[in-house]
Design a protein around this motif. Structure first.
Motif, short mmCIF file in Angstrom:
data_model
loop_
_atom_site.label_atom_id
_atom_site.label_comp_id
_atom_site.label_asym_id
_atom_site.label_seq_id
_atom_site.Cartn_x
_atom_site.Cartn_y
_atom_site.Cartn_z
N SER A 149 37.25 48.84 37.54
CA SER A 149 36.54 47.72 36.94
C SER A 149 37.03 46.39 37.52
CB SER A 149 36.73 47.75 35.42
OG SER A 149 36.10 46.68 34.80
N PHE A 150 38.34 46.29 37.72
CA PHE A 150 38.95 45.08 38.28
C PHE A 150 38.43 44.82 39.71
CE2 PHE A 150 42.42 42.67 40.24
CZ PHE A 150 42.66 41.70 39.27
N ILE A 151 38.39 45.85 40.52
CA ILE A 151 37.90 45.73 41.91
C ILE A 151 36.42 45.34 41.91
CG2 ILE A 151 37.44 47.02 44.03
CD1 ILE A 151 40.37 46.45 43.69
N THR A 152 35.67 45.93 40.99
CA THR A 152 34.24 45.61 40.88
C THR A 152 34.05 44.13 40.53
OG1 THR A 152 33.76 47.86 40.18
CG2 THR A 152 32.10 46.21 39.67
N LYS A 153 34.94 43.62 39.67
CA LYS A 153 34.88 42.20 39.28
C LYS A 153 35.18 41.31 40.49
CE LYS A 153 34.51 41.47 35.36
NZ LYS A 153 33.33 41.31 34.48
N ILE A 154 36.17 41.67 41.29
CA ILE A 154 36.50 40.92 42.50
C ILE A 154 35.30 40.88 43.45
CG2 ILE A 154 37.84 41.02 44.66
CD1 ILE A 154 40.25 41.87 43.00
N LEU A 155 34.66 42.03 43.61
CA LEU A 155 33.55 42.13 44.54
C LEU A 155 32.37 41.26 44.13
CD1 LEU A 155 32.30 43.50 47.06
CD2 LEU A 155 31.48 45.30 45.52
N GLY A 156 31.92 41.38 42.89
CA GLY A 156 30.72 40.63 42.51
C GLY A 156 30.54 40.44 41.03
N GLY A 157 31.64 40.41 40.28
CA GLY A 157 31.52 40.40 38.83
C GLY A 157 31.67 39.05 38.16
N TYR A 158 31.81 37.98 38.94
CA TYR A 158 31.90 36.65 38.32
C TYR A 158 31.47 35.61 39.36
CZ TYR A 158 36.35 35.64 40.73
OH TYR A 158 37.30 35.40 41.67
N GLU A 202 20.06 41.59 56.30
CA GLU A 202 21.26 40.77 56.45
C GLU A 202 22.09 40.79 55.17
OE1 GLU A 202 22.57 36.12 57.34
OE2 GLU A 202 20.44 36.66 57.29
N SER A 203 21.43 40.71 54.04
CA SER A 203 22.13 40.72 52.75
C SER A 203 22.86 42.04 52.53
CB SER A 203 21.14 40.47 51.61
OG SER A 203 20.52 39.22 51.74
N ILE A 204 22.19 43.14 52.83
CA ILE A 204 22.82 44.46 52.66
C ILE A 204 24.01 44.60 53.60
CG2 ILE A 204 22.48 46.95 52.97
CD1 ILE A 204 19.59 46.51 51.93
N GLU A 205 23.88 44.09 54.82
CA GLU A 205 25.01 44.13 55.77
C GLU A 205 26.21 43.35 55.22
OE1 GLU A 205 23.90 42.83 59.69
OE2 GLU A 205 22.31 44.32 59.83
N ILE A 206 25.95 42.20 54.61
CA ILE A 206 27.03 41.40 54.03
C ILE A 206 27.70 42.15 52.88
CG2 ILE A 206 27.53 39.30 52.69
CD1 ILE A 206 25.41 37.87 54.45
N VAL A 207 26.90 42.78 52.03
CA VAL A 207 27.46 43.55 50.92
C VAL A 207 28.36 44.67 51.44
CG1 VAL A 207 26.89 45.17 49.06
CG2 VAL A 207 25.59 43.04 49.29
N LEU A 208 27.89 45.41 52.42
CA LEU A 208 28.67 46.53 52.98
C LEU A 208 29.94 46.02 53.67
CD1 LEU A 208 25.79 48.79 54.34
CD2 LEU A 208 27.04 48.99 52.19
N TYR A 209 29.85 44.86 54.30
CA TYR A 209 31.02 44.26 54.93
C TYR A 209 32.07 43.91 53.88
CZ TYR A 209 34.06 40.80 57.08
OH TYR A 209 35.16 40.12 57.49
N GLU A 210 31.64 43.34 52.76
CA GLU A 210 32.59 42.96 51.70
C GLU A 210 33.23 44.19 51.06
OE1 GLU A 210 33.81 40.15 51.25
OE2 GLU A 210 32.38 38.79 52.17
N ILE A 211 32.46 45.26 50.90
CA ILE A 211 33.03 46.50 50.37
C ILE A 211 34.09 47.04 51.32
CG2 ILE A 211 32.54 48.93 49.82
CD1 ILE A 211 29.81 47.97 48.74
N LYS A 212 33.77 47.04 52.63
CA LYS A 212 34.72 47.52 53.64
C LYS A 212 35.98 46.66 53.65
CE LYS A 212 34.86 49.30 58.35
NZ LYS A 212 36.27 49.00 58.50
N SER A 213 35.82 45.35 53.48
CA SER A 213 36.99 44.46 53.44
C SER A 213 37.91 44.80 52.28
CB SER A 213 36.55 43.00 53.31
OG SER A 213 35.87 42.59 54.47
N LEU A 214 37.32 45.14 51.13
CA LEU A 214 38.14 45.54 49.98
C LEU A 214 38.92 46.82 50.26
CD1 LEU A 214 35.93 44.83 46.84
CD2 LEU A 214 38.23 43.95 47.28
#
Length: 200
Positions: A75-84, A129-141
């Protein structure tokens, strides 16, 4: 019918009478059947509407249960990714790229399973482009350590959110509803936020 949740200030005798009068004859006709499958097959679903300039994106997959020991960390990681509002996806999709007004990641719990979801409305031309950014941020985590500053910011946010979400009788009813429906221990929230405080 298993549970009735009522919040507010009511005389107990009158309320019990009203509940019996309204729901006394209701019976449970069938039990919920589990249709959750372990054999999850990803698929892309696309629906097009003519003459639009926006697109709604929803990405997701089955997630761990709220009862799992690792759920608070998840839940914490999910919040970092896009929860606030200060999340990584909000910064990259909204502030840096200007592709959306908002993006959100969260874990959705149903009776027979949970799912991790990311949703956003973006410019129609910017879906890929948006989906690529999302996948990039997940990979960064997955690949890079999270800074102490970011951890502390999200801790403070989550603890403050809990205080804000437990102010009224209706808030408490909502929190208690999750405990009942997910069959959680009564001290679930205490344990959850103790684990959030301990994250490093």
């Amino acid at each position: 019918l298993d549970h009735i949740l009522i919040s507010g200030s009511y005389p107990q005798i009158e309320m019990e009478s009203l509940i019996r009068q309204s729901f006394g004859q209701v019976t449970r006709k069938s039990t919920v059947k589990n249709h959750f499958s372990e054999n999850y097959i990803p698929e892309k679903i696309e629906r097009r509407i003519e003459n639009t300039s926006q697109a709604s994106i929803a990405l997701g997959f089955p997630s761990i249960s709220i009862k799992e020991d690792q759920y608070p960390t998840h839940s914490f990681i999910t919040k970092i990714l896009g929860g606030y509002f200060g999340s990584r996806l909000m910064k990259s999709l909204r502030e840096d790229a200007g592709l959306t007004y908002g993006v959100h990641s969260y874990i959705h719990h149903l009776l027979q399973g949970s799912s991790f979801q990311i949703t956003s409305d973006v410019k129609l031309a910017a879906v890929d482009e948006s989906i690529e950014i999302v996948l990039y941020e997940i990979k960064s985590l997955l690949d890079k350590p999270i800074s102490t500053d970011e951890i502390n910011t999200v801790k403070s946010y989550m603890l403050g959110e809990y205080v804000n979400d437990s102010n009224t009788a209706f808030d408490f009813a909502s929190l208690y509803k999750k405990i009942i429906l997910q069959d959680l221990p009564v001290n679930y929230y205490d344990n959850f936020y103790q684990q959030i405080k301990a994250i490093t």
